[in-house]
Design an enzyme around this catalytic site. Structure first.
Site, PDB file in Angstrom:
ATOM      1  N   THR A  82      23.338  42.893   5.986  1.00  0.00           N
ATOM      2  CA  THR A  82      23.698  41.789   5.098  1.00  0.00           C
ATOM      3  C   THR A  82      24.019  40.529   5.892  1.00  0.00           C
ATOM      4  OG1 THR A  82      25.972  42.570   5.091  1.00  0.00           O
ATOM      5  CG2 THR A  82      24.583  43.297   3.274  1.00  0.00           C
TER       6      THR A  82
ATOM      7  N   GLY B  71      23.750  37.105   7.093  1.00  0.00           N
ATOM      8  CA  GLY B  71      23.012  35.929   6.635  1.00  0.00           C
ATOM      9  C   GLY B  71      22.630  35.922   5.160  1.00  0.00           C
ATOM     10  N   THR B  72      23.162  36.864   4.385  1.00  0.00           N
ATOM     11  CA  THR B  72      22.811  36.870   2.948  1.00  0.00           C
ATOM     12  C   THR B  72      23.255  35.575   2.282  1.00  0.00           C
ATOM     13  OG1 THR B  72      24.807  38.172   2.620  1.00  0.00           O
ATOM     14  CG2 THR B  72      22.733  39.340   2.432  1.00  0.00           C
ATOM     15  N   GLY B  73      24.473  35.126   2.616  1.00  0.00           N
ATOM     16  CA  GLY B  73      25.001  33.915   1.980  1.00  0.00           C
ATOM     17  C   GLY B  73      24.174  32.693   2.352  1.00  0.00           C
ATOM     18  N   CYS B  74      23.835  32.576   3.648  1.00  0.00           N
ATOM     19  CA  CYS B  74      23.003  31.457   4.119  1.00  0.00           C
ATOM     20  C   CYS B  74      21.673  31.459   3.373  1.00  0.00           C
ATOM     21  CB  CYS B  74      22.698  31.594   5.609  1.00  0.00           C
ATOM     22  SG  CYS B  74      24.157  31.654   6.645  1.00  0.00           S
TER      23      CYS B  74
ATOM     24  N   LYS C 201      30.295  34.709  -5.288  1.00  0.00           N
ATOM     25  CA  LYS C 201      29.473  35.807  -4.796  1.00  0.00           C
ATOM     26  C   LYS C 201      30.304  37.079  -4.645  1.00  0.00           C
ATOM     27  CE  LYS C 201      28.417  33.398  -1.225  1.00  0.00           C
ATOM     28  NZ  LYS C 201      27.843  32.854   0.032  1.00  0.00           N
TER      29      LYS C 201
HETATM   30  N1  LIG Z   1      24.868  45.265  -0.505  1.00  0.00           N
HETATM   31  C1  LIG Z   1      24.501  44.290  -1.344  1.00  0.00           C
HETATM   32  N2  LIG Z   1      23.730  44.565  -2.421  1.00  0.00           N
HETATM   33  C2  LIG Z   1      23.323  43.600  -3.262  1.00  0.00           C
HETATM   34  N3  LIG Z   1      23.654  42.315  -3.116  1.00  0.00           N
HETATM   35  C3  LIG Z   1      24.431  41.960  -2.064  1.00  0.00           C
HETATM   36  C4  LIG Z   1      24.898  42.915  -1.127  1.00  0.00           C
HETATM   37  N4  LIG Z   1      25.645  42.275  -0.197  1.00  0.00           N
HETATM   38  C5  LIG Z   1      25.628  40.972  -0.530  1.00  0.00           C
HETATM   39  N5  LIG Z   1      24.919  40.768  -1.659  1.00  0.00           N
HETATM   40  C6  LIG Z   1      24.595  39.497  -2.297  1.00  0.00           C
HETATM   41  O1  LIG Z   1      24.346  38.589  -1.253  1.00  0.00           O
HETATM   42  C7  LIG Z   1      24.814  37.300  -1.552  1.00  0.00           C
HETATM   43  C8  LIG Z   1      25.832  36.850  -0.520  1.00  0.00           C
HETATM   44  O2  LIG Z   1      27.054  37.366  -0.904  1.00  0.00           O
HETATM   45  P1  LIG Z   1      28.338  37.567  -0.025  1.00  0.00           P
HETATM   46  O3  LIG Z   1      28.103  38.686   0.911  1.00  0.00           O
HETATM   47  O4  LIG Z   1      29.464  37.710  -0.990  1.00  0.00           O
HETATM   48  O5  LIG Z   1      28.466  36.182   0.737  1.00  0.00           O
HETATM   49  P2  LIG Z   1      28.449  35.789   2.274  1.00  0.00           P
HETATM   50  O6  LIG Z   1      27.192  36.342   2.853  1.00  0.00           O
HETATM   51  O7  LIG Z   1      28.463  34.320   2.248  1.00  0.00           O
HETATM   52  O8  LIG Z   1      29.659  36.373   2.871  1.00  0.00           O
HETATM   53  C9  LIG Z   1      25.347  37.428  -2.981  1.00  0.00           C
HETATM   54  O9  LIG Z   1      24.312  37.132  -3.895  1.00  0.00           O
HETATM   55  C10 LIG Z   1      25.730  38.879  -3.079  1.00  0.00           C
HETATM   56  O10 LIG Z   1      25.757  39.332  -4.408  1.00  0.00           O
HETATM   57  C1  LIG Z   2      25.282  29.744  12.259  1.00  0.00           C
HETATM   58  C2  LIG Z   2      25.824  30.603  11.179  1.00  0.00           C
HETATM   59  N1  LIG Z   2      26.036  30.086   9.972  1.00  0.00           N
HETATM   60  C3  LIG Z   2      26.530  30.867   8.966  1.00  0.00           C
HETATM   61  C4  LIG Z   2      26.822  32.187   9.188  1.00  0.00           C
HETATM   62  C5  LIG Z   2      27.373  33.038   8.074  1.00  0.00           C
HETATM   63  O1  LIG Z   2      26.504  34.039   7.629  1.00  0.00           O
HETATM   64  P1  LIG Z   2      26.585  34.773   6.185  1.00  0.00           P
HETATM   65  O2  LIG Z   2      25.438  34.275   5.395  1.00  0.00           O
HETATM   66  O3  LIG Z   2      26.442  36.238   6.516  1.00  0.00           O
HETATM   67  O4  LIG Z   2      27.868  34.436   5.539  1.00  0.00           O
HETATM   68  C6  LIG Z   2      26.579  32.701  10.475  1.00  0.00           C
HETATM   69  N2  LIG Z   2      26.844  33.994  10.763  1.00  0.00           N
HETATM   70  N3  LIG Z   2      26.079  31.879  11.439  1.00  0.00           N
HETATM   71 MG   LIG Z   3      28.612  33.102   3.811  1.00  0.00          MG
END
Ligand SMILES: Nc1ncnc2c1ncn2[C@@H]1O[C@H](COP(=O)(O)OP(=O)(O)O)[C@@H](O)[C@H]1O
Ligand SMILES: Cc1ncc(COP(=O)(O)O)c(N)n1
Ligand SMILES: [Mg+2]
Length: 708
Positions: free
Chosen positions: A421, A423-426, A388
């Site tokens: 952003t 919780g985007t990953g979750c 990601k």
């Molecule tokens: N500002 C943004 N614009 C578009 N896509 C985003 C943005 N921030 C995160 N993403 C997307 O959200 C998802 C989670 O990515 P990331 O932020 O790298 O992981 P995490 O939330 O686990 O830290 C990925 O699909 C990433 O491309």
């Molecule tokens: C309980 C819990 N699980 C996972 C995440 C990670 O969040 P993210 O999707 O932003 O990486 C979080 N903040 N809280």
């Molecule tokens: Mg994450």
């Protein structure tokens, strides 16, 4: 069976009606259509090319796009950057071998084949010439004149059994035919009227897809931590699962006390209690997919590992959550090696860049290096790895799917301007598990889940939750498509409308008249032509404002518009007084000009809404004249156009000064407030009429400035 061919939407401009083909396709793709066939027997090639370009953008890789009959249009649209996957040809269209030669080996080519002879002829062609045949009709239908006799499901089955390539059923298919057709050997079904003419194309498409897959909703389990603020963890997962059409369940690994600003405390309940939750679910419910998120520590990982060993669902997505977006640790560092061995049970791992570095056991140097690290992790874990790019610096936020053999599929995407952003990953990993469980291949799953995530990110700020990094709007798509109306506020309307005319504003900034005005290089004759038209405009504009005053619902508003009307007419008189002087040498004849076509068109628009429309639409139409001038005045004043525009030596200084006048800016603010508040209180129809009147007036403003 190739899921790409499952549900075809064949478009019909008449049946799509007022909603139009593009919007119908947008809805149908959201509902799970896998192929869009643009079919327009009457449009010329140029119009077909335009439509393909638009459809390609709307589909955004979530479904195949083919065009009926028009090979040349497909090629022309590709040259314009449209992702046109191929064509569907009839027996009397271009021969398929010729189309294959022109479109190349990767194109999707479909052929209508309704008789044993058509199918026999297929066998004479080199393999790979035709990808699928459309076989029908199934029931009598009105969307194809002179169609062959209806085959019924059994007749279709007999032909399909005889076909050397996948056979897609088409023609008069009803929802109850879907499952029998699949049983009879169909590789997919194609519908025209059932979706085009449906009031809600999205849910109708979804219904066809559900009958095809035989599933109401995949049952998806999230094993993750709780985020009481609702944006991440199981709360996000349950929303993401539901938004993507799944039934969500959650076994909680840990309780966090967190909000949009960070994690305050973590409580990990005894590990055996997690096992009790998991067993309670698997003892009773068939689980189609599991998504694993925060695991807290090695004991928790052991429990999940042993449970998976006994009850592994078909789909397992592991989001190796280690550190939250806020920087707080969510996994005991001593548990990292346990997580690496749990990864062996995954179909897909979804690390962000930091987590990938931990899994790979080394630091990463940039995106390309991350992809190499992911190849190593994929090879070691035998899982797919979705790298990601959310944490990359710069204007792009790509993700990349890396397979066990090192193959890489990049999903490009512009970074969306938001700090929401959390919780985007979750959310993404839960969406991936859900979409995959509907029977879609991994690359298409990633495409669909990302499209959903991006829509949810675009709408994130409008939720207005918390003061830190806010959550995404998981149901933005559903809400936007009318499942639930969220009433916009005056503020969001202000933002939306202003953004909505961003292109017009940019064009105005680039007009030679505006540049010349700013730089003081504008030919005097042109400026006088402008002033003369402006004077003519202001006289009528004053009348329209007076009409607004007459209809205003409150005395305060009435006084405001009356003042504005007075201001406009005073402005007109002032133009005469200050420019019709011996020094300027301008004659009265200059101001006696008649209105130009542009002025007339603008005034016609204003008069039309003033004297036959409602009050809210009227005040929306007069707003651009306030707002665009105030904005221009302020930016000229601030030197944004690179000139000392309001310098006393500037030839148009006195005129420009009126638009940078604080009193005018204040009037504009009030006008914006009255209009956007009226819009917020209006019903959808009126609000849309208001927006259109506002936009139309903005277009007229641009034309007004376009003097050369
Ligand atoms: N500002 C943004 N614009 C578009 N896509 C985003 C943005 N921030 C995160 N993403 C997307 O959200 C998802 C989670 O990515 P990331 O932020 O790298 O992981 P995490 O939330 O686990 O830290 C990925 O699909 C990433 O491309
Ligand atoms: C309980 C819990 N699980 C996972 C995440 C990670 O969040 P993210 O999707 O932003 O990486 C979080 N903040 N809280
Ligand atoms: Mg994450």
């Amino acid at each position: 069976m190739n899921p790409e061919l499952w549900i075809h939407l064949v478009t019909d401009p008449e049946l799509c009606g007022e909603r139009g083909v593009v919007e119908t396709v947008r809805q149908a793709v959201a509902g799970g259509v896998t192929v869009v066939q643009l079919r327009d027997k009457h449009a010329d090639d140029a119009a077909v090319v335009d439509q393909l370009v638009q459809l390609s953008q709307v589909i955004d890789g979530r479904a195949l796009l083919v065009v009926d009959d028009r090979v040349d249009a497909a090629i022309a649209a590709r040259r314009r950057g449209a992702a046109v996957d191929g064509v569907h040809l009839g027996q009397s269209d271009m021969p398929v071998a010729e189309a294959r030669r022109r479109l190349g080996p990767d194109a999707v080519i479909g052929l209508t084949a309704n008789t044993p002879a058509h199918l026999a002829a297929l066998r004479e062609l080199p393999e790979g010439t035709v990808d699928y045949v459309g076989v029908g009709v199934i029931r009598p239908t009105s969307t194809k004149v002179d169609h062959p006799p209806a085959l019924g499901v059994d007749g279709f089955g007999a032909l399909a059994a005889d076909s050397p390539v996948p056979a897609v059923a088409i023609g008069g298919i009803r929802i109850d035919d879907v499952a029998p057709l699949r049983k009879a050997g169909a590789a997919g079904i194609a519908v025209v009227s059932a979706i085009c003419a449906a009031e809600d194309a999205r849910s109708t498409a979804q219904e066809f897809r559900r009958h095809w897959t035989g599933r109401v909703a995949p049952r998806v389990l999230s094993i993750a931590g709780s985020d009481p603020s609702g944006g991440a963890g199981i709360q996000a997962d349950l929303k993401a699962i539901a938004a993507n059409g799944g039934y969500g369940m959650a076994a909680i690994t840990a309780l966090t006390a967190q909000n949009t600003r960070g994690v305050r405390e973590v409580y990990v309940p005894p590990a055996p209690f997690l096992l009790a939750q998991l067993d309670a679910i698997s003892d009773d419910i068939h689980i189609d997919a599991v998504k694993i998120g925060m695991l807290a520590d090695a004991e928790v990982i052991d429990v999940v590992d042993s449970w998976l060993a006994a009850h592994r669902p078909t789909t397992v997505v592991i989001d190796p959550v280690m550190v939250a977006t806020s920087g707080d640790r969510l996994l005991d560092p001593r548990a990292e090696s346990a997580l690496r061995s749990l990864a062996l049970r995954a179909d897909l791992l979804t690390p962000n860049l930091d987590e990938l570095a931990v899994l790979a056991g080394r630091a990463l140097e940039g995106w390309d290096d991350a992809l190499r690290a992911a190849q190593a992790v994929a090879a070691e874990s035998h899982a797919l790895v979705l790298v990601k790019g959310g944490h990359l610096a710069g204007p792009d936020a790509p993700d990349a799917l890396v397979d066990r053999d090192g193959g890489i599929t990049v999903f490009p995407g512009a970074r969306i301007a938001t700090t929401s952003t959390h919780g985007t990953g979750c959310s993404l990993s839960a969406a991936l598990a859900t979409v995959r469980a509907t029977g879609v291949e991994w690359p298409e799953t990633v495409g669909a889940a990302r499209a959903w995530l991006r829509e949810s990110l675009h709408a994130a700020d409008s939720l207005d939750v918390g003061r830190g990094s806010g959550p995404i709007s998981h149901f933005a798509g559903l809400w936007r498509r009318g499942g639930l109306q969220i009433r916009p506020t005056a503020d969001t309307i202000r933002e939306e409308w202003w953004d909505g005319i961003a292109d017009i504003r940019r064009e105005i900034d680039r007009l030679p008249f505006i540049r010349g005005l700013a730089e003081g290089t504008l030919a005097r004759g042109l400026f006088l032509t402008y002033l003369a038209q402006d004077a003519l405009y202001l006289r009528e504009y004053a009348r329209v404002l007076a009409e607004a005053a007459r209809r205003a619902p409150t005395p305060v508003e009435q006084a405001f518009w009356a003042d504005a009307a007075q201001g406009a007419i005073a402005g007109e008189l002032e133009l005469h007084a200050s420019w019709l002087t011996p020094e300027t040498g301008i004659s009265a004849a200059t101001f006696a000009a008649s209105p130009s076509a542009v002025t007339t068109a603008y005034l016609d628009h204003l008069r039309a809404v003033a004297f036959s429309g409602d009050y809210p639409t009227l005040i929306a139409a007069v707003l651009p004249c306030f707002w665009l001038y105030t904005d221009l005045g302020a930016r000229l004043h601030a030197g944004e156009f690179g000139a000392q525009a309001l310098d006393a030596a500037h030839p148009f200084a006195s005129w420009l000064a009126t638009y940078a006048d604080p009193a005018f800016a204040e009037a504009t603010e009030r006008a914006i407030r009255y209009v956007t508040e009226a819009a917020a209180g209006a019903n959808d129809g009126t609000r849309e009429r208001m927006r259109r009147a506002f936009e139309a007036a903005s277009v007229h403003e641009r034309a007004f400035f376009d003097l050369r």
